[in-house]
Every structure is written in structure tokens, then in C-alpha cells.
Design a protein around this motif. Structure first.
Motif, PDB file in Angstrom:
ATOM      1  N   ARG B  35       0.844  -1.217   0.000  1.00  0.00           N
ATOM      2  CA  ARG B  35       0.000   0.000   0.000  1.00  0.00           C
ATOM      3  C   ARG B  35       0.870   1.255   0.000  1.00  0.00           C
ATOM      4  N   GLN B  36       1.926   1.203   0.803  1.00  0.00           N
ATOM      5  CA  GLN B  36       2.826   2.362   0.878  1.00  0.00           C
ATOM      6  C   GLN B  36       3.441   2.662  -0.493  1.00  0.00           C
ATOM      7  N   VAL B  37       3.906   1.592  -1.175  1.00  0.00           N
ATOM      8  CA  VAL B  37       4.536   1.774  -2.487  1.00  0.00           C
ATOM      9  C   VAL B  37       3.520   2.299  -3.506  1.00  0.00           C
ATOM     10  N   GLU B  38       2.266   1.759  -3.419  1.00  0.00           N
ATOM     11  CA  GLU B  38       1.227   2.222  -4.347  1.00  0.00           C
ATOM     12  C   GLU B  38       0.958   3.710  -4.171  1.00  0.00           C
ATOM     13  N   ARG B  39       0.962   4.131  -2.896  1.00  0.00           N
ATOM     14  CA  ARG B  39       0.689   5.544  -2.635  1.00  0.00           C
ATOM     15  C   ARG B  39       1.803   6.411  -3.243  1.00  0.00           C
ATOM     16  N   THR B  40       3.035   5.986  -3.058  1.00  0.00           N
ATOM     17  CA  THR B  40       4.171   6.737  -3.621  1.00  0.00           C
ATOM     18  C   THR B  40       4.058   6.804  -5.145  1.00  0.00           C
ATOM     19  N   TRP B  41       3.630   5.675  -5.720  1.00  0.00           N
ATOM     20  CA  TRP B  41       3.488   5.613  -7.186  1.00  0.00           C
ATOM     21  C   TRP B  41       2.424   6.613  -7.662  1.00  0.00           C
ATOM     22  N   GLU B  42       1.274   6.653  -6.908  1.00  0.00           N
ATOM     23  CA  GLU B  42       0.198   7.578  -7.293  1.00  0.00           C
ATOM     24  C   GLU B  42       0.633   9.034  -7.185  1.00  0.00           C
ATOM     25  N   GLU B  43       1.370   9.326  -6.104  1.00  0.00           N
ATOM     26  CA  GLU B  43       1.833  10.702  -5.930  1.00  0.00           C
ATOM     27  C   GLU B  43       2.830  11.083  -7.014  1.00  0.00           C
ATOM     28  N   ALA B  44       3.624  10.075  -7.478  1.00  0.00           N
ATOM     29  CA  ALA B  44       4.594  10.353  -8.538  1.00  0.00           C
ATOM     30  C   ALA B  44       3.871  10.673  -9.844  1.00  0.00           C
ATOM     31  N   ILE B  45       2.709  10.019 -10.049  1.00  0.00           N
ATOM     32  CA  ILE B  45       1.962  10.264 -11.295  1.00  0.00           C
ATOM     33  C   ILE B  45       1.313  11.645 -11.290  1.00  0.00           C
ATOM     34  N   ASN B  46       0.515  11.959 -10.240  1.00  0.00           N
ATOM     35  CA  ASN B  46       0.013  13.338 -10.147  1.00  0.00           C
ATOM     36  C   ASN B  46       0.351  13.945  -8.799  1.00  0.00           C
TER      37      ASN B  46
END
Lengths: 369, 248
Positions: B35-46
Motif C-alpha cells: 500500500r505504501q509503495v502504491e501511494r508513492t506511485w500515485e503521488e509520482a503520477i500526479n
């Protein structure tokens, strides 16, 4: 204790304002309103207790709109107002001074504000170089039937030709140079109260009261926009009516003499709840003759009570002044119906009216048949 | 980005293996990491929007453009027409009191304060009108002619700003609308319908300003001298009067 205080009982008197003084002048023959107003009785509480409360208060939307429009007219030192006064009165460009009476202090009492208004107006009147063209938030005082009433006109403007003008800001629209007559005359009646109070003040200051113009500046929105436009309205007629009315109020004793000596309109308040029986109070109020007309509904708190009373006794007044005048000399609705249907024999002075009534009834019968 | 996606794939694979082996504790910890990695990924996208600049910066910007003390409504209108338009009337109500509190607790620790315009008569704060503390005192005094000269001055400054923007190839519609609204009460400034012409507005406003300016300046300066000799520094900024005394 004066007779009026005795009528009111121990509750504190209700202050007049320009609206109530104007409403009084609008129906001068109504003794009930004259007596209750002069005694400073809270008419709203009385009718509430009698079971005929005012059906509608002032609309919150209308109040907000009015506040907003006033703010627009007065913003940037009355920039709109200055433009309008230049167009309307030919105010010189040099005249642009704006004074706010409330500048003295945010929490100043009324006495201080009135004193300050007085000083500002006196200095504006006495030396022309003084730059007080527009006086905002002035506070005037008027003595009505022995009580001091504080009045707050929208703005007073001073013109270079040496005349003061009362400015009234209203939110009904002027469309294609026309506005609703009823609203204009209501505004004129209210403005007349201010003009009168200002003239009284000038007399006290030993200035020429004629320097207060009988033309008031009426500022309204133009063509459904929130853009202010202005017209001069002559209020000489309203002033005359008002003056006569105020004089009459001072002689309210003559009305009081016709009333029963032990009459009292005291609600016998216990905290916030009236303890007097409604029937008894109703009888007391009914003891003062009223002159109801449908127009009262928009200006008088007692209107619903008076209407119920007028309907109950079948009075023609409930149908409006036009109907009452058309059927001059006849008192009640039942007499009219009896005359029209032929159930009653008309007396000599009722013959003409009866003929017209029967004619109208015949036409009506043919149309509905 | 690629690294994050690879890590997500690996984590999912490990979760499958761990849950097949019945190692629930490990599954839970892996899930949390995923979940933590997914959140970082989403923030990197927008990326999340940058926090808005504080209200006082906006107000300062608007006041600097106007150059004179201004009512809250005008400040909001200028901010809307030329800047981001993030301030509202509600945000302005407590601003002056906050500034005063800040000044009282540690005087002159900020480069500028948003302070009050003072009425010429009583040197009390004029209700709802804001000014900047770095301006000379006489500019913050409001005499009888000041509302008019301030309107004329600020209209000229708005028109000049619009000229600069037009030369730079921009034509902000809101700005022209504001100028038209301000100019409609200046004689000869607006010809007919349509947006106001900055050149014309400046000429008309200067003509009227010439009538009032000298008298107004004299009065303001005289009052400013009185204020400077009579009032403490905090009252020179925030006004003298009952309210200031009671909050002191």
C-alpha cells in the motif's frame, strides 16, 4: 404619570422610527393606531397575544439585498452617489468631501453620534469651504408626542448652492424611467420624516430651515442591474401631511378624552409571558375606534386584528376605500346585499346606490347564467 | 517510476507465496508495504498541488498594486482580476486583528504588517479598510477628500498595470472589467458600452485628481504629524480608540 403611560402600563415604550411615523401619516384618521403609537405600546406583542400575529415579517432576502445595494452606493467614499449628485444637482467637481459620522467611535452611543452629526452639519452649513459634501450615517432626533425618536437617514448630501438634500436608497428598480407609484410614495413619506427632522434641527441651530431642500434624492437600481440611478422627488405634499399629523399627535388628549377613563392596554407582562386574558385585552383594544383599510396590511402590525374585526361586523371598510366610497352612506355588507336583492327597502338617500346595485346584479346574473 | 512498478510486482508475488504457505503475519506486513509503495506511485503520477500562498501575501500584493488603503471588497476584486483569486471576504475579517496581535507580541519582526487606515478626525481605525505598514503614515490617513483621491489614484494604477500587461501581449478580461467598474464614476473616463480604454481613464482621472490632490495631501500630512507625535508605534499602525485600548 401621564394618561399615555397609564395606558401602556409598566412596560418600556417602543421607539418610533421613520417607517412608523410615515405609516401614521398614511392613515391619519385611525385613532387606534394614533393612541397606541403615542403611548409607545408594542403593537406586535399585543396582536400576538390577541391571536392575530403578523403573517409575514420582512424577508431576509430583501434585507440582505437592501444592505448590499446600500454598500454599493456608498463604496469608495460614495463614488456612485457623487456621480449621481453631479448629474442631478450639478454638484461642482471640487465638492467631493465624504464624512462618516460613525468615524467618531465604533461603539459610540446615540447621544454622541447625534452630537457629532450636529457639529458636522453646522460646520458644513456655516462655512462653504468645509469639505463635507456627503454625510454618512447621520443620526437625527425628533420629538413625537413627547418622546424623543432617533432617526437614521441613509445619507445627507450637501450641495454647493447651499442646500442640503436627504438621500434615500431603495431597492425597487427604476425601469425605463418608471418605478412603482406605491413604492415611490412610501419612500417619499419616509424621506419627508427625515426632511422634517433635519429642518427642526436647523431651527435649533439657528440656521435657515429652508436650506434643507424639499426635493429628496431617491437612489434606486436601474433596469434590473445593481447599477444605481437617481431621481429628485418633491416631498412638499408629504411634508405638509406629516406636519399636520405631528401637530395632531400632540393634541392626542382630545382622542383620549373620548375613551373610558379606566382603559388600560397593559399586557401585564410576567417576564416574557403576558398574563392578561386575551378577551379582556381584545375588548380594550376594540374600545378605541379604528379605521381599517386593506392598505393597512402592509404597514400596521394591528392590521390582521382590525381586519378580523371589520369582517366580523360586516363592515364595508374591509373591502377597501374604493368600495366604501362607491357605496357611500351604507355601513355594512349585509345592508348592501339586502338592498341589491330587494330584501330591504332603500331609504331616500339610498335610492341611487340601490339602483346601481340592482343593475350590476342583473348584468352579473346574465353573464354567469 | 520503473523501480516502483517492479517493486509492486515483486511484493504481489511474495504475498501470493506467503499466503500459500499460510504465513499470515508476513502477508500483513507485505500488504502494508505494498500500500505504501502504491501511494508513492500515485503521488509520482500526479503530484499534490503546492500549498497556496498565505492570505496576507495576496492582500499585500493587491494593496501594492492599488497603492492606497482599500476596502476588503476592492482587495478581493483586484486579487480576482489579476492574481490567483484565492482570497475571500471571510478570510480577511480576522486578518487585521491577527496582524495586530503578532505586532504586539514581537514588534517589527516581520518585513511588513497589514494594518489599518486611520480616520483623520479621531485617528481611530477606519472600519474594513486595510493598508500596508511600510507606507508613510500620511498615506494611511483618511480625511474627507481621501476616499475620492484614493479611488482616482487606484484607478490610475490599475489602468497603468493594464497598459503594461497589454504591451506584454496579455489582455486580462477580468482586469478590464474591474477598470470599467471603477471608471464609471469618474467624469469623462468611459465613452460608452464596452471595456474602458486605459489611456482615456488615466487622462480623466488625472484631471479630477488635480482638483483635489493638493488639499487632500496637505490635510493628510498635517494629521500624520499630529499622529506621529501623539501615538505609540502600535497605535500609529492599528489606530487609537476604545477597542485598541481594551485589547491592550
Amino acid at each position: 404619570m401621564s394618561r399615555l403611560d397609564a395606558l401602556r402600563g409598566p412596560s418600556p415604550p417602543v421607539d418610533h422610527n421613520a417607517r412608523s411615523i410615515a405609516a401614521l401619516a398614511a392613515n391619519p384618521a385611525c385613532h387606534r393606531r394614533a393612541v397606541l403609537d403615542a403611548a409607545g405600546i408594542d403593537k406586535g406583542k399585543v396582536v400576538q397575544h390577541l391571536g392575530h400575529p403578523m403573517q409575514f415579517g420582512q424577508s431576509p432576502f430583501a434585507l440582505i439585498r437592501s444592505r448590499q445595494f446600500k454598500a454599493i452606493v456608498k463604496e469608495s467614499g460614495g463614488a456612485h452617489l457623487l456621480r449621481l449628485l453631479r448629474e442631478l444637482l450639478g454638484l461642482a467637481v471640487e465638492e467631493a468631501g465624504y464624512r462618516d459620522v460613525e468615524d467618531v467611535d465604533e461603539h459610540a452611543g446615540r447621544a454622541l453620534l447625534r452630537k457629532h452629526t450636529e457639529q458636522l452639519l453646522r460646520s458644513a452649513a456655516e462655512n462653504r469651504g468645509d469639505a463635507a459634501t456627503i454625510v454618512d450615517h447621520p443620526l437625527l432626533k425628533l420629538n413625537v408626542a413627547g418622546y424623543d425618536v432617533y432617526l437614521e437617514p441613509d445619507v445627507i448630501a450637501f450641495q454647493a448652492q447651499g442646500k442640503f438634500h436627504v438621500v434615500v436608497i431603495k431597492t425597487f428598480a427604476i425601469i425605463d424611467d418608471q418605478a412603482e407609484t406605491a413604492k415611490v410614495s412610501a419612500a417619499a413619506r419616509e424621506a419627508a420624516v427625515y426632511v422634517h427632522a433635519l429642518r427642526v434641527l436647523f431651527e435649533q441651530l439657528r440656521l435657515d430651515p429652508q436650506r434643507v431642500s424639499h426635493d429628496i434624492v431617491l437612489v434606486c437600481p436601474e433596469n434590473f442591474r445593481n447599477f444605481p440611478t437617481a431621481r429628485l422627488v418633491d416631498v412638499r405634499h408629504q411634508l405638509e401631511v406629516l406636519r399636520r399629523q405631528l401637530e395632531r399627535l400632540a393634541r392626542i388628549d382630545t382622542i383620549l378624552d373620548t375613551l373610558p377613563p379606566d382603559l388600560s392596554l397593559d399586557l401585564m407582562m410576567d417576564g416574557d409571558t403576558p398574563t392578561r386574558s386575551a378577551a379582556e385585552l381584545g375588548a380594550a383594544v376594540s374600545g378605541i375606534p379604528a379605521r381599517y383599510a386593506p392598505e393597512c396590511l402592509s404597514v400596521c402590525e394591528l392590521a390582521y386584528f382590525c381586519r378580523a374585526e371589520a369582517k366580523a361586523c360586516g363592515s364595508l371598510e374591509a373591502l377597501g376605500r374604493a368600495v366604501r366610497d362607491d357605496l357611500g352612506g351604507i355601513e355594512s355588507v349585509s345592508t348592501v346585499v339586502n338592498l341589491a336583492t330587494g330584501a330591504a327597502v332603500p331609504s331616500d338617500d339610498q335610492v341611487a346606490v340601490t339602483e346601481r346595485l340592482r343593475y350590476a346584479r342583473r348584468i352579473h346574473g346574465e353573464v354567469v347564467a | 517510476m520503473d523501480g516502483l512498478e517492479e517493486r509492486m510486482l515483486t511484493l504481489r508475488r511474495e504475498i501470493r507465496v506467503a499466503s500459500a504457505a499460510g504465513d499470515h503475519a508476513r502477508v500483513r506486513s507485505l500488504r502494508a508495504e505494498l500500500r505504501q509503495v502504491e501511494r508513492t506511485w500515485e503521488e509520482a503520477i500526479n503530484p499534490p498541488p503546492a500549498p497556496p500562498a498565505p492570505v496576507r501575501e495576496h492582500v499585500h500584493q493587491a494593496l501594492t498594486l492599488l497603492g492606497v488603503p482599500a476596502a476588503a471588497k476592492t482587495i478581493v476584486a483586484v486579487d480576482e482580476s489579476f492574481f490567483s483569486g484565492t482570497i475571500t471576504n471571510a478570510k480577511l475579517t480576522s486578518l487585521r486583528r491577527d496582524e495586530e496581535r503578532s505586532f504586539r507580541s514581537s514588534p517589527n519582526s516581520r518585513p511588513y504588517y497589514l494594518c489599518a487606515a486611520l480616520s483623520a478626525e479621531r485617528l481611530s481605525p477606519v472600519r474594513g479598510v486595510l493598508a500596508v505598514s511600510t507606507w508613510p503614515l500620511h498615506r494611511r490617513i483618511i480625511g474627507p477628500l481621501s476616499p475620492r483621491t484614493d479611488l482616482l489614484t487606484s484607478t490610475i494604477r490599475i489602468a497603468e498595470h493594464l497598459q503594461r500587461l497589454t504591451r506584454a501581449g496579455e489582455s486580462p478580461l477580468g482586469g478590464f472589467r474591474l477598470l470599467t467598474a471603477m471608471a464609471q464614476n469618474i467624469p469623462g473616463a468611459v465613452a460608452d458600452f464596452g471595456p474602458a480604454d486605459p489611456d482615456r481613464v488615466i487622462t480623466a482621472a488625472r484631471a479630477e485628481l488635480a482638483v483635489h490632490e493638493e488639499k487632500d495631501q496637505q490635510h493628510r500630512k498635517a494629521v500624520a504629524e499630529r499622529a506621529a507625535s501623539q501615538l505609540a508605534e502600535v497605535n500609529q499602525l492599528f489606530g487609537a480608540g476604545l477597542r485598541t485600548a481594551s485589547t491592550a
